[in-house]
Write an enzyme that holds these catalytic residues in place. Structure first.
Site, PDB file in Angstrom:
ATOM      1  N   ARG A 269      -5.425  -3.531 -21.978  1.00 54.12           N
ATOM      2  CA  ARG A 269      -5.551  -2.536 -23.047  1.00 54.12           C
ATOM      3  C   ARG A 269      -5.772  -3.211 -24.406  1.00 54.12           C
ATOM      4  O   ARG A 269      -6.524  -2.698 -25.237  1.00 54.12           O
ATOM      5  CB  ARG A 269      -4.336  -1.612 -23.107  1.00 54.12           C
ATOM      6  CG  ARG A 269      -4.521  -0.583 -24.250  1.00 54.12           C
ATOM      7  CD  ARG A 269      -3.448   0.465 -24.374  1.00 54.12           C
ATOM      8  NE  ARG A 269      -3.431   1.334 -23.227  1.00 54.12           N
ATOM      9  CZ  ARG A 269      -2.628   1.202 -22.188  1.00 54.12           C
ATOM     10  NH1 ARG A 269      -1.732   0.228 -22.163  1.00 54.12           N
ATOM     11  NH2 ARG A 269      -2.672   2.025 -21.187  1.00 54.12           N
TER      12      ARG A 269
ATOM     13  N   GLN B 179      -1.632  -9.178  -7.047  1.00 61.38           N
ATOM     14  CA  GLN B 179      -0.683  -8.089  -6.759  1.00 61.38           C
ATOM     15  C   GLN B 179       0.234  -8.398  -5.583  1.00 61.38           C
ATOM     16  O   GLN B 179       1.146  -7.644  -5.282  1.00 61.38           O
ATOM     17  CB  GLN B 179      -1.461  -6.795  -6.440  1.00 61.38           C
ATOM     18  CG  GLN B 179      -2.268  -6.278  -7.587  1.00 61.38           C
ATOM     19  CD  GLN B 179      -3.420  -5.395  -7.119  1.00 61.38           C
ATOM     20  OE1 GLN B 179      -3.287  -4.183  -7.076  1.00 61.38           O
ATOM     21  NE2 GLN B 179      -4.532  -6.000  -6.744  1.00 61.38           N
TER      22      GLN B 179
ATOM     23  N   ASP C 179       0.817  -1.224   0.000  1.00 60.71           N
ATOM     24  CA  ASP C 179       0.000   0.000   0.000  1.00 60.71           C
ATOM     25  C   ASP C 179       0.851   1.274   0.000  1.00 60.71           C
ATOM     26  O   ASP C 179       0.361   2.356  -0.308  1.00 60.71           O
ATOM     27  CB  ASP C 179      -0.930   0.019   1.224  1.00 60.71           C
ATOM     28  CG  ASP C 179      -1.779  -1.248   1.318  1.00 60.71           C
ATOM     29  OD1 ASP C 179      -1.920  -1.944   0.295  1.00 60.71           O
ATOM     30  OD2 ASP C 179      -2.274  -1.545   2.420  1.00 60.71           O
TER      31      ASP C 179
ATOM     32  N   HIS D 183      -5.381 -10.510  -5.235  1.00 63.27           N
ATOM     33  CA  HIS D 183      -4.126 -11.006  -4.653  1.00 63.27           C
ATOM     34  C   HIS D 183      -3.038 -11.324  -5.672  1.00 63.27           C
ATOM     35  O   HIS D 183      -1.914 -11.646  -5.270  1.00 63.27           O
ATOM     36  CB  HIS D 183      -4.412 -12.207  -3.746  1.00 63.27           C
ATOM     37  CG  HIS D 183      -5.075 -11.783  -2.470  1.00 63.27           C
ATOM     38  ND1 HIS D 183      -6.421 -11.545  -2.394  1.00 63.27           N
ATOM     39  CD2 HIS D 183      -4.559 -11.500  -1.256  1.00 63.27           C
ATOM     40  CE1 HIS D 183      -6.718 -11.158  -1.164  1.00 63.27           C
ATOM     41  NE2 HIS D 183      -5.607 -11.115  -0.450  1.00 63.27           N
TER      42      HIS D 183
HETATM   43  O1  F6P Z   1      -2.303  -4.085   3.229  1.00 59.32           O
HETATM   44  C1  F6P Z   1      -1.970  -4.878   2.142  1.00 59.32           C
HETATM   45  C2  F6P Z   1      -3.187  -5.407   1.460  1.00 59.32           C
HETATM   46  O2  F6P Z   1      -2.788  -6.155   0.342  1.00 59.32           O
HETATM   47  C3  F6P Z   1      -4.224  -4.364   1.053  1.00 59.32           C
HETATM   48  O3  F6P Z   1      -3.865  -3.677  -0.118  1.00 59.32           O
HETATM   49  C4  F6P Z   1      -5.462  -5.217   0.918  1.00 59.32           C
HETATM   50  O4  F6P Z   1      -6.634  -4.475   1.126  1.00 59.32           O
HETATM   51  C5  F6P Z   1      -5.288  -6.211   2.034  1.00 59.32           C
HETATM   52  O5  F6P Z   1      -3.900  -6.276   2.316  1.00 59.32           O
HETATM   53  C6  F6P Z   1      -5.791  -7.588   1.717  1.00 59.32           C
HETATM   54  O6  F6P Z   1      -5.724  -8.341   2.879  1.00 59.32           O
HETATM   55  P1  F6P Z   1      -5.947  -9.914   2.938  1.00 59.32           P
HETATM   56  O7  F6P Z   1      -4.863 -10.548   2.131  1.00 59.32           O
HETATM   57  O8  F6P Z   1      -5.865 -10.227   4.379  1.00 59.32           O
HETATM   58  O9  F6P Z   1      -7.278 -10.145   2.316  1.00 59.32           O
END
Ligand code: F6P
Length: 308
Positions: free
Chosen positions: A139, A240, A112, A238
């Site tokens: 795209r 990301q 984040d 996820h």
């Molecule tokens: O804080 C990191 C993060 O990846 C956020 O961007 C996201 O909202 C959250 O964690 C997701 O959390 P979890 O993996 O516990 O669902």
């Protein structure tokens, strides 16, 4: 994070420390789940995302009982110092431990990029590159079908990944929680792009925006109704949070981990090692928290002027 653990272990050994890996973060501290780590134990980990020590959201560490157990483990196992790698939650835990007299060094890690005191955190660059990778592919289909795509990215209350990913990925519009806009404005912007001869529109939506505007699907429905265009939604989720770390992240993790071990060896505690203007710098844990505004507003203007 693997690069940071590897560096802390190897530099620590060099300096005469005896590193111990705590599995699953504070959960492992509470449950006494730990293992000694030698330089050989951290071989081959630098190319992997996540952390081989595992991690966990740990509600128990927010309770008095959990905190007591964590302190007992530290005492019983004779841990002389702790290196805590994580985001704002983990670092506020580190701040609490420091207040109890535990020698702690914090390292920033959160995609984040909303940790006050540091310009960058471990994981941000890898997540950003994943967003750019995804936008490139999206795209192609957006252009082929002349569609509007809403791409939802992570970030909690921070718009950093959305903004920087959108800037690097050439998005038309970026929606971030730090800047309030109406659904009508978004729809107008999208239409304006098509009127100017664009054949697609990519709108990057920070997940934190949905508190103001409703879900990404709701935003998509509104744009569809107002513009008559074909609209699709992709939630990157996820995706990301994994993948082989970028060179930037490996270098950052290695520098931070090594510095943390050096600080432990020199008995310098109570801070987070931050990256500020390219240099490592200690920031007192008492000053570390969540950045209210995690984005550069000038870059918000830039992404929109370049997306027109
Ligand atoms: O804080 C990191 C993060 O990846 C956020 O961007 C996201 O909202 C959250 O964690 C997701 O959390 P979890 O993996 O516990 O669902």
């Amino acid at each position: 994070m693997n690069a940071a653990v590897r560096a802390a272990v190897r530099r620590g050994w060099e300096l005469g420390l005896e590193p111990i890996g705590i599995r699953r973060g504070y959960a492992g501290l509470i449950e006494n789940d730990m293992t000694p780590l030698t330089p050989r134990d951290v071989g081959g980990v630098i190319e992997y995302g996540g952390t081989f020590l595992h991690t966990a959201r740990c509600p128990a560490f927010l309770t008095e009982e959990g905190q007591k157990q964590a302190l007992e483990t530290i005492e019983r196992e004779g841990l002389e110092a702790l290196i805590v790698i994580g985001g704002e939650g983990s670092l506020s835990g580190a701040r609490w431990l420091a207040k109890q007299g535990v020698p702690v060094v914090g390292l920033p890690a959160s995609i984040d990029n909303d940790i006050r005191g540091t310009d960058m955190a471990i994981g941000v660059d890898t997540a950003l590159n994943t967003v750019v990778w995804a936008l490139n592919r999206i795209r192609d289909t957006a252009l082929a079908h002349e569609r509007v795509f809403l791409v939802e990215v992570m970030g909690r209350k921070s718009g950093y990944i959305a903004l920087m990913g959108g800037l690097a990925g050439g998005a038309e519009i970026v929606l971030v929680p730090e800047v309030e806009v109406s659904l009508a404005q978004v729809a107008q912007e999208v239409s304006a792009g098509y009127r100017k001869g664009k054949h697609h529109s990519i709108v990057v939506v920070a997940e934190g925006v949905t508190d103001q505007l409703g879900s990404t699907h709701k935003i998509a429905d509104f744009i569809r109704q107002e513009t008559g265009l074909e609209v699709r939604v992709t939630v990157l989720g996820h995706l990301q949070r994994g993948g082989s770390p970028t060179a930037f992240d490996r270098i950052l993790g290695s520098r931070l981990g090594a510095r943390a071990a050096e600080d432990v060896a020199a008995r310098r505690f109570g801070h987070m090692v931050a990256l500020r203007k390219g240099e490592l710098a200690p920031v007192p844990l008492s000053e570390v928290g969540r950045k209210e505004i995690a984005i550069d507003l000038a870059l918000y203007e830039l992404v929109h002027s370049l997306g027109k």
